[in-house]
Motif scaffolding. Structure first.
Motif, PDB file in Angstrom:
ATOM      1  N   VAL A 304      -0.064  -8.707  -2.334  1.00 58.30           N
ATOM      2  CA  VAL A 304      -0.597  -7.553  -1.608  1.00 58.30           C
ATOM      3  C   VAL A 304      -1.988  -7.865  -1.066  1.00 58.30           C
ATOM      4  O   VAL A 304      -2.322  -7.504   0.070  1.00 58.30           O
ATOM      5  CB  VAL A 304      -0.626  -6.304  -2.514  1.00 58.30           C
ATOM      6  N   ALA A 305      -2.803  -8.528  -1.875  1.00 60.89           N
ATOM      7  CA  ALA A 305      -4.152  -8.887  -1.413  1.00 60.89           C
ATOM      8  C   ALA A 305      -4.087  -9.806  -0.196  1.00 60.89           C
ATOM      9  O   ALA A 305      -4.863  -9.658   0.764  1.00 60.89           O
ATOM     10  CB  ALA A 305      -4.922  -9.557  -2.548  1.00 60.89           C
ATOM     11  N   ALA A 306      -3.144 -10.748  -0.195  1.00 62.73           N
ATOM     12  CA  ALA A 306      -3.042 -11.704   0.917  1.00 62.73           C
ATOM     13  C   ALA A 306      -2.594 -11.017   2.208  1.00 62.73           C
ATOM     14  O   ALA A 306      -3.160 -11.261   3.279  1.00 62.73           O
ATOM     15  CB  ALA A 306      -2.066 -12.825   0.544  1.00 62.73           C
ATOM     16  N   VAL A 307      -1.562 -10.147   2.125  1.00 63.88           N
ATOM     17  CA  VAL A 307      -1.087  -9.488   3.350  1.00 63.88           C
ATOM     18  C   VAL A 307      -2.068  -8.399   3.797  1.00 63.88           C
ATOM     19  O   VAL A 307      -2.174  -8.107   4.997  1.00 63.88           O
ATOM     20  CB  VAL A 307       0.330  -8.904   3.153  1.00 63.88           C
ATOM     21  N   THR A 329       0.774  -2.032   3.667  1.00 60.94           N
ATOM     22  CA  THR A 329       0.798  -0.607   3.299  1.00 60.94           C
ATOM     23  C   THR A 329       2.135  -0.213   2.696  1.00 60.94           C
ATOM     24  O   THR A 329       2.202   0.583   1.764  1.00 60.94           O
ATOM     25  CB  THR A 329       0.486   0.271   4.511  1.00 60.94           C
ATOM     26  N   ARG A 330       3.220  -0.774   3.212  1.00 63.94           N
ATOM     27  CA  ARG A 330       4.533  -0.436   2.664  1.00 63.94           C
ATOM     28  C   ARG A 330       4.718  -1.000   1.263  1.00 63.94           C
ATOM     29  O   ARG A 330       5.364  -0.382   0.420  1.00 63.94           O
ATOM     30  CB  ARG A 330       5.632  -0.944   3.600  1.00 63.94           C
ATOM     31  N   CYS A 331       4.169  -2.191   1.017  1.00 66.82           N
ATOM     32  CA  CYS A 331       4.242  -2.754  -0.334  1.00 66.82           C
ATOM     33  C   CYS A 331       3.480  -1.879  -1.330  1.00 66.82           C
ATOM     34  O   CYS A 331       3.955  -1.638  -2.445  1.00 66.82           O
ATOM     35  CB  CYS A 331       3.676  -4.176  -0.348  1.00 66.82           C
ATOM     36  N   VAL A 332       2.302  -1.412  -0.940  1.00 63.57           N
ATOM     37  CA  VAL A 332       1.523  -0.539  -1.828  1.00 63.57           C
ATOM     38  C   VAL A 332       2.253   0.792  -2.029  1.00 63.57           C
ATOM     39  O   VAL A 332       2.298   1.326  -3.146  1.00 63.57           O
ATOM     40  CB  VAL A 332       0.110  -0.305  -1.271  1.00 63.57           C
ATOM     41  N   ASP A 333       2.832   1.336  -0.968  1.00 66.27           N
ATOM     42  CA  ASP A 333       3.600   2.573  -1.090  1.00 66.27           C
ATOM     43  C   ASP A 333       4.718   2.430  -2.116  1.00 66.27           C
ATOM     44  O   ASP A 333       4.895   3.281  -2.989  1.00 66.27           O
ATOM     45  CB  ASP A 333       4.217   2.963   0.262  1.00 66.27           C
ATOM     46  N   GLU A 334       5.478   1.354  -1.991  1.00 65.81           N
ATOM     47  CA  GLU A 334       6.613   1.155  -2.900  1.00 65.81           C
ATOM     48  C   GLU A 334       6.133   0.889  -4.319  1.00 65.81           C
ATOM     49  O   GLU A 334       6.745   1.357  -5.289  1.00 65.81           O
ATOM     50  CB  GLU A 334       7.469  -0.018  -2.403  1.00 65.81           C
ATOM     51  N   MET A 335       5.034   0.148  -4.455  1.00 63.74           N
ATOM     52  CA  MET A 335       4.466  -0.094  -5.781  1.00 63.74           C
ATOM     53  C   MET A 335       4.085   1.216  -6.454  1.00 63.74           C
ATOM     54  O   MET A 335       4.357   1.427  -7.643  1.00 63.74           O
ATOM     55  CB  MET A 335       3.254  -1.013  -5.653  1.00 63.74           C
ATOM     56  N   THR A 402      -2.409   0.575 -14.859  1.00 68.20           N
ATOM     57  CA  THR A 402      -3.239  -0.618 -14.708  1.00 68.20           C
ATOM     58  C   THR A 402      -2.926  -1.373 -13.424  1.00 68.20           C
ATOM     59  O   THR A 402      -3.831  -1.848 -12.731  1.00 68.20           O
ATOM     60  CB  THR A 402      -3.037  -1.543 -15.919  1.00 68.20           C
ATOM     61  N   LEU A 403      -1.654  -1.510 -13.096  1.00 66.26           N
ATOM     62  CA  LEU A 403      -1.282  -2.256 -11.899  1.00 66.26           C
ATOM     63  C   LEU A 403      -1.838  -1.596 -10.639  1.00 66.26           C
ATOM     64  O   LEU A 403      -2.327  -2.281  -9.736  1.00 66.26           O
ATOM     65  CB  LEU A 403       0.240  -2.370 -11.802  1.00 66.26           C
ATOM     66  N   MET A 404      -1.773  -0.265 -10.562  1.00 66.37           N
ATOM     67  CA  MET A 404      -2.349   0.429  -9.411  1.00 66.37           C
ATOM     68  C   MET A 404      -3.844   0.175  -9.332  1.00 66.37           C
ATOM     69  O   MET A 404      -4.398  -0.062  -8.249  1.00 66.37           O
ATOM     70  CB  MET A 404      -2.060   1.934  -9.508  1.00 66.37           C
ATOM     71  N   CYS A 405      -4.518   0.199 -10.476  1.00 69.02           N
ATOM     72  CA  CYS A 405      -5.963  -0.068 -10.502  1.00 69.02           C
ATOM     73  C   CYS A 405      -6.274  -1.480 -10.007  1.00 69.02           C
ATOM     74  O   CYS A 405      -7.241  -1.690  -9.263  1.00 69.02           O
ATOM     75  CB  CYS A 405      -6.507   0.135 -11.918  1.00 69.02           C
ATOM     76  N   ASP A 406      -5.449  -2.454 -10.415  1.00 68.63           N
ATOM     77  CA  ASP A 406      -5.674  -3.838  -9.991  1.00 68.63           C
ATOM     78  C   ASP A 406      -5.509  -3.989  -8.479  1.00 68.63           C
ATOM     79  O   ASP A 406      -6.294  -4.683  -7.815  1.00 68.63           O
ATOM     80  CB  ASP A 406      -4.702  -4.768 -10.718  1.00 68.63           C
ATOM     81  N   VAL A 407      -4.483  -3.351  -7.926  1.00 66.48           N
ATOM     82  CA  VAL A 407      -4.264  -3.408  -6.480  1.00 66.48           C
ATOM     83  C   VAL A 407      -5.421  -2.748  -5.747  1.00 66.48           C
ATOM     84  O   VAL A 407      -5.956  -3.288  -4.764  1.00 66.48           O
ATOM     85  CB  VAL A 407      -2.929  -2.748  -6.111  1.00 66.48           C
ATOM     86  N   PHE A 408      -5.842  -1.572  -6.202  1.00 64.92           N
ATOM     87  CA  PHE A 408      -6.918  -0.848  -5.527  1.00 64.92           C
ATOM     88  C   PHE A 408      -8.244  -1.607  -5.623  1.00 64.92           C
ATOM     89  O   PHE A 408      -9.055  -1.567  -4.692  1.00 64.92           O
ATOM     90  CB  PHE A 408      -7.075   0.549  -6.122  1.00 64.92           C
ATOM     91  N   HIS A 413     -12.429  -4.566  -2.600  1.00 66.65           N
ATOM     92  CA  HIS A 413     -13.185  -5.807  -2.378  1.00 66.65           C
ATOM     93  C   HIS A 413     -12.968  -6.332  -0.954  1.00 66.65           C
ATOM     94  O   HIS A 413     -13.930  -6.724  -0.265  1.00 66.65           O
ATOM     95  CB  HIS A 413     -12.749  -6.855  -3.404  1.00 66.65           C
ATOM     96  N   LEU A 414     -11.716  -6.317  -0.503  1.00 66.44           N
ATOM     97  CA  LEU A 414     -11.416  -6.818   0.842  1.00 66.44           C
ATOM     98  C   LEU A 414     -12.035  -5.931   1.915  1.00 66.44           C
ATOM     99  O   LEU A 414     -12.545  -6.425   2.932  1.00 66.44           O
ATOM    100  CB  LEU A 414      -9.896  -6.888   1.038  1.00 66.44           C
ATOM    101  N   ALA A 415     -11.992  -4.604   1.705  1.00 65.60           N
ATOM    102  CA  ALA A 415     -12.560  -3.677   2.691  1.00 65.60           C
ATOM    103  C   ALA A 415     -14.066  -3.848   2.806  1.00 65.60           C
ATOM    104  O   ALA A 415     -14.632  -3.855   3.911  1.00 65.60           O
ATOM    105  CB  ALA A 415     -12.211  -2.241   2.313  1.00 65.60           C
TER     106      ALA A 415
END
Length: 722
Positions: A304-307, A329-335, A402-408, A413-415
């Motif tokens: 997700v970070a790469a895309v 965005t679709r990967c994050v939505d599905e996650m 936890t996984l949602m927190c890691d993605v966010f 950081h990227l933003a």
């Protein structure tokens, strides 16, 4: 040896026409697996040709015979009236997939609802009578029935009759009634003297040799004239059906490894996972199995970070960050849908229940105000609801998975890296998902996220829409609050007193982050602290002849609970597993059946405190307690690559052209929509994908040949039950 699993996905949009002529009514439609309702549409008011226009996607969690759609006439004071139905056999679903079809509605009566199987053993004997003559005797052993229909959602009281009909007689015998079960065990034998003509029909099959088969139950031919189905109207359905043949895990090693290393490929657009999304016509087809596979192997966050980083290269303004429907965005939505279901429920369900069950008028549009409405009062009501919903979201941050927190964290950081001069962008990057794509969507469609069993009425839907719009622009963080999951279910009495009866009773169950309780009225009858729960598992229905049961293991005797349907049972197991993820004394083994009459039904052990005979399915931390079959998801991805083989080849040709000629692309219309950052790296990945898919094709062909050479032929005849 190879094995075969079937998985089904159903997606439908529907409308109906000419329902019950000459009378405007309020209609809704339900989806049923056999006779268990799993989905219900919103009510379309005052119509003869209602358009529902809804999509429902689900993985069927059990075996079934029929997929049925029932049309109801909504009633306020009386029981909803079933107008008609469309029933499709599981074997026939493939005939209707991927296209719209009109189905004539069929009448609904007790005879049309027959389903299930009966297990019979038949034998023909020769007997010598007292006077020395020889006669023939037919022996019918009724062993059991399986999968009988539910009556009003509950098990029936079945019995069976056996009739021998001849030219001059009609012998009928009846079994005992079995109470409250859809899988009765009869084990009764009946004897009939048979004539020559009956013998002629039977001895070809089982003369002097008993035969046993499981026969499909058929409706009784009672001589009634069939109803005119033309008067009931018709239903338009678009069904998308998928059946995957899952091979052993080693067959998928190459494709699986190719997908899992996608986040390490430079650039990410040259990876197998990204190419999958490029060649699929609908990105959602690719995203669902891809996210599940990466999630299962703990590779989702870096991908997700790469895309997302690729997305940000094309984002020119901070206020438009992550607003499109890209792969990221679709990967994050599905996650969020997968790992955030319970988080969503404990956060929003109590306040959504309040809004739906005790609605206050909230309309503030002067054009839509009804006579007698006060816009100032409505404004205050809306402000109250928005404040309450927003406050619950703010207080829930610590319970975010936890996984949602890691993605966010990665997105923040990227933003900040992409827009270093904007101090607020790191928060808007997260709120664009949390509020716009998660909480706001759940508020406006609570039934879609299982926060409510059915669609809210029109006025409540309008209120939820206004609330959703209000919170879309808000974002914050705070502390944890106590939230709860409440549902009415059946539980088996635990016999804590000497005279206590061990029957099933309806109770209100409540789950919070601190305790699990059930209630008869307001005060809890029984409380289990969350820290004391040792395991939560399904319970074999053979224990009490009841479906959709699960067990909560704690310090005392197991608590056996029956949910209202299979989907709800899975939701409760998931919710209970999540809140107990940090418990130190979680069990590794459990008994899948109950302890009855002095022994465990599963392993026959006679000591009640004997260690379980089956390994727990949820003995890992809650953030990874997601039942994902990695091989099935890889098989789904293989199928997508196979269907889009021509696009893979065109993309390969495009990469070859760019790499060799370094000039203008040839035939740009064929691949102008593809992202090709590095033609050499992309070409190399495409060759690997095509080679891997071809090898899997060979494996599937070998399996299909083996399967086609081993058919089993069965004889079926009708068995009648009441």
């Amino acid at each position: 040896a190879t094995f075969l699993n079937f998985f089904f996905f159903l997606l439908f949009t529907d409308d109906a026409k000419h329902l019950v002529p000459n009378k405007m009514r309020d209609f809704f439609c339900t989806i049923n697996l056999d006779q268990e309702e799993v989905f219900r549409t919103q009510v379309v008011e005052k119509s003869l040709s209602p358009y529902f226009g809804e999509e429902f996607y689900f993985e069927i969690p059990r075996t079934f015979q029929w997929l049925s759609f029932y049309i109801y006439d909504k009633s306020v004071l009386q029981k909803d009236l079933r107008i008609g139905k469309v029933s499709i056999k599981k074997e026939d679903l493939c005939n209707y997939t991927g296209k719209e079809n009109w189905f004539m509605l069929q009448p609904v009566d007790s005879n049309s609802e027959v389903q299930g199987k009966v297990h019979l053993e038949l034998k023909l004997n020769e007997l010598i009578t007292d006077n020395g003559s020889v006669c023939q005797q037919l022996v019918v052993h009724i062993k059991e029935c399986h999968g009988l229909p539910l009556i009003n959602g509950q098990n029936c009281d079945p019995y069976a009759t056996v009739s021998l009909v001849g030219p001059s007689r009609n012998d009928q015998k009846k079994t005992k009634v079995k109470k409250k079960t859809s899988n009765p065990q009869f084990n009764e034998t009946f004897y009939f003297e048979v004539t020559f003509c009956v013998l002629f029909c039977l001895n070809l099959i089982f003369y002097n040799c008993p035969v046993a088969y499981r026969y499909l139950l058929q409706p009784r031919e009672n001589g009634n004239k069939s109803s005119k189905t033309d008067d009931l109207g018709s239903l338009r359905l678009n069904i998308c059906y998928t059946e995957d043949c899952v091979l052993p895990s080693e067959y998928y090693a190459s494709l699986r490894n190719l997908l899992l290393k996608s986040s390490d490929v430079q650039p990410i657009s040259a990876s197998a996972a990204y190419i999958l999304s490029e060649v699929c016509r609908d990105k959602y087809d690719a995203v669902l199995p891809l996210v599940r596979l990466l999630l299962h192997h703990h590779k989702l966050v870096p991908f997700v970070a790469a895309v997302a980083e690729l997305d940000l290269k094309d984002t020119q303004e901070a206020n438009t960050i992550f607003r499109g429907n890209s792969l990221a965005t679709r990967c994050v939505d599905e996650m969020m849908k997968i790992v955030g279901k319970h988080y969503l429920k404990v956060t929003l369900k109590p306040v959504i229940d309040e809004i739906c069950e005790s609605p206050k008028p909230c309309e503030i549009d002067p054009i839509k105000l009804r006579e007698g409405d006060n816009v100032e009062i409505n404004m205050e009501n809306l402000r109250y609801y928005v404040d309450k919903v927003f406050r619950e979201i703010v207080r829930s941050s610590i319970s975010c998975p936890t996984l949602m927190c890691d993605v966010f964290y990665s997105l923040r950081h990227l933003a900040a890296k992409r827009f270093p001069n904007d101090p607020h962008v790191q928060y808007s990057a997260v709120s664009s998902f949390v509020f716009l794509r998660f909480f706001a969507v759940a508020v406006v469609s609570p039934h879609t996220f299982h926060l409510r069993p059915h669609h809210p009425d029109a006025q409540t839907s309008r209120t939820l829409t206004l609330i959703s719009k209000a919170i879309q622009t808000l974002g914050s963080w705070g502390s944890l609050t106590k939230s709860k999951l409440v549902r009415e279910m059946y539980k088996r009495a635990q016999g804590r007193t000497r005279i206590g009866k061990k029957n099933f009773k309806k109770r209100w169950f409540c789950l919070t982050t601190r305790e699990f309780t059930y209630h008869k009225q307001q005060e809890p009858i029984f409380t289990i602290p969350i820290k004391n729960i040792l395991a939560v598992e399904k319970l074999d229905e053979s224990s009490f002849n009841k479906k959709n049961m699960f067990q909560v293991l704690h310090g005392e005797k197991p608590l056996y609970i029956q949910a209202n349907n299979c989907v709800e049972a899975s939701e409760w197991i998931e919710a209970l597993c999540r809140v107990t993820r940090c418990n130190q004394r979680r069990l590794s083994f459990y008994h899948p059946s109950a302890f009855l009459n002095g022994n465990w039904l599963c392993c026959k052990a006679t000591m009640e405190n004997t260690e379980g005979c089956a390994r727990c399915t949820a003995d890992v931390p809650a953030d990874t307690q997601i039942e994902i079959d990695g091989d099935r998801e890889t098989e789904r991805i293989y199928s997508l690559f196979t269907v889009n083989r021509s696009k893979l080849q065109k993309l390969e040709e495009a990469c070859g052209s760019i790499a060799v000629y370094q000039g203008p692309r040839k035939e740009p219309d064929d691949y102008s929509n593809f992202t090709i950052e590095d033609s050499v790296a992309t070409f190399h990945t495409l060759q690997q994908i095509i080679d891997t898919v071809e090898k899997l094709n060979e494996s599937h062909e070998k399996y299909q040949k083996k399967r086609s050479s081993s058919y089993i032929y069965c004889l079926y005849f009708t068995c009648h039950t009441r």
